[in-house]
Design an enzyme around this catalytic site. Structure first.
Site, PDB file in Angstrom:
ATOM      1  N   CYS A  95       0.801  -1.074  -0.106  1.00  0.00           N
ATOM      2  CA  CYS A  95       0.061  -0.112   0.006  1.00  0.00           C
ATOM      3  C   CYS A  95       0.812   1.331   0.057  1.00  0.00           C
ATOM      4  CB  CYS A  95      -1.181   0.058   1.101  1.00  0.00           C
ATOM      5  SG  CYS A  95      -2.434   0.910   0.876  1.00  0.00           S
TER       6      CYS A  95
ATOM      7  N   HIS B 148      -3.289  -4.916   1.676  1.00  0.00           N
ATOM      8  CA  HIS B 148      -2.681  -5.228   3.014  1.00  0.00           C
ATOM      9  C   HIS B 148      -2.363  -6.851   3.499  1.00  0.00           C
ATOM     10  CE1 HIS B 148      -1.960  -1.112   4.093  1.00  0.00           C
ATOM     11  NE2 HIS B 148      -3.267  -0.822   3.596  1.00  0.00           N
TER      12      HIS B 148
ATOM     13  N   GLU C 132      -0.636  -8.014   5.691  1.00  0.00           N
ATOM     14  CA  GLU C 132      -0.277  -8.195   6.876  1.00  0.00           C
ATOM     15  C   GLU C 132      -1.752  -8.227   7.798  1.00  0.00           C
ATOM     16  OE1 GLU C 132       0.022  -5.686   4.881  1.00  0.00           O
ATOM     17  OE2 GLU C 132      -0.231  -3.907   5.997  1.00  0.00           O
TER      18      GLU C 132
END
Ligand code: GLN
Length: 193
Positions: A77, A175, A177
């Site tokens: 991102c 994302h 994560e």
């Protein structure tokens, strides 16, 4: 294997915990010396203008550019924006490592954040899995175009590019994560080793 996460701003802690889940040694990178001995670096999501300004303030721009010439670097991102050579309005510090053109906030405002399933052939091949990858987009950038040796890793059904790779460099609009799916981190580790 030791992977660093740029820890100036953004969701670096989530990347660290994903890497720990996979049994990889980690380091938070805030100063040039923290890059020593790393096999790869992740630049997290957050706010790319802030990450850029802080990288300038901490004298990290040149060390990061040099690190990325020889090591694996993955921008998620805001990190993808910071990694790119070109953004539509180029008035913020960029590492310029990846030959991609990125458009910030291309999907709209915070309320336009969304999630979707992606078929990412290369990711599935490397991780030996078949189920799609669930991707989270938050005020996400779009990879407008890839150039030179950069190639498209994943696109939405309408063709908009959301992941790209150029050798050992990786950029994702979304994302990984923020999910429990560790496959993208495994894929990056394979690039770093
Ligand atoms: N909109 C942010 C930027 O332009 C990126 C958002 C994110 O990393 N989730 O830097």
């Amino acid at each position: 294997m030791k992977i660093g996460v740029l820890a100036l701003q953004g969701d670096f802690a989530e990347h660290i915990s994903m890497l720990k889940k996979l049994g990889v040694s980690t380091a938070e990178v805030r100063l040039p010396k923290h890059l020593d001995g790393l096999d790869g670096l992740i630049i997290p999501g957050g706010e790319s203008t802030t990450i850029g300004k802080l990288a300038v303030a901490y004298d990290l721009m040149q060390p990061l550019k040099q690190f990325g010439q020889r090591h694996a670097v993955w921008g998620t991102c805001a990190g993808a924006i910071f990694l790119s050579k070109d953004i539509s309005r180029n008035d913020q510090p960029l590492l310029g490592l990846m030959d991609i053109k990125v458009q910030r906030n291309a999907f709209g405002r915070q309320v336009d954040s969304f999630e979707t399933d992606l078929e990412i052939d290369e990711l599935m091949r490397v991780t030996g899995t078949e189920h799609p990858y669930h991707a989270v987009f938050i005020r996400a950038p779009l990879i407008e175009s890839v150039h030179g040796n950069a190639k498209i890793l994943s696109a939405l059904d309408d063709g908009r590019i959301v992941a790209a790779q150029e050798g050992h460099l990786l950029a994702t609009s979304f994302h990984p994560e923020l999910t429990s799916d560790t496959r993208f981190h495994e894929y990056f580790i394979s690039l770093a080793s």
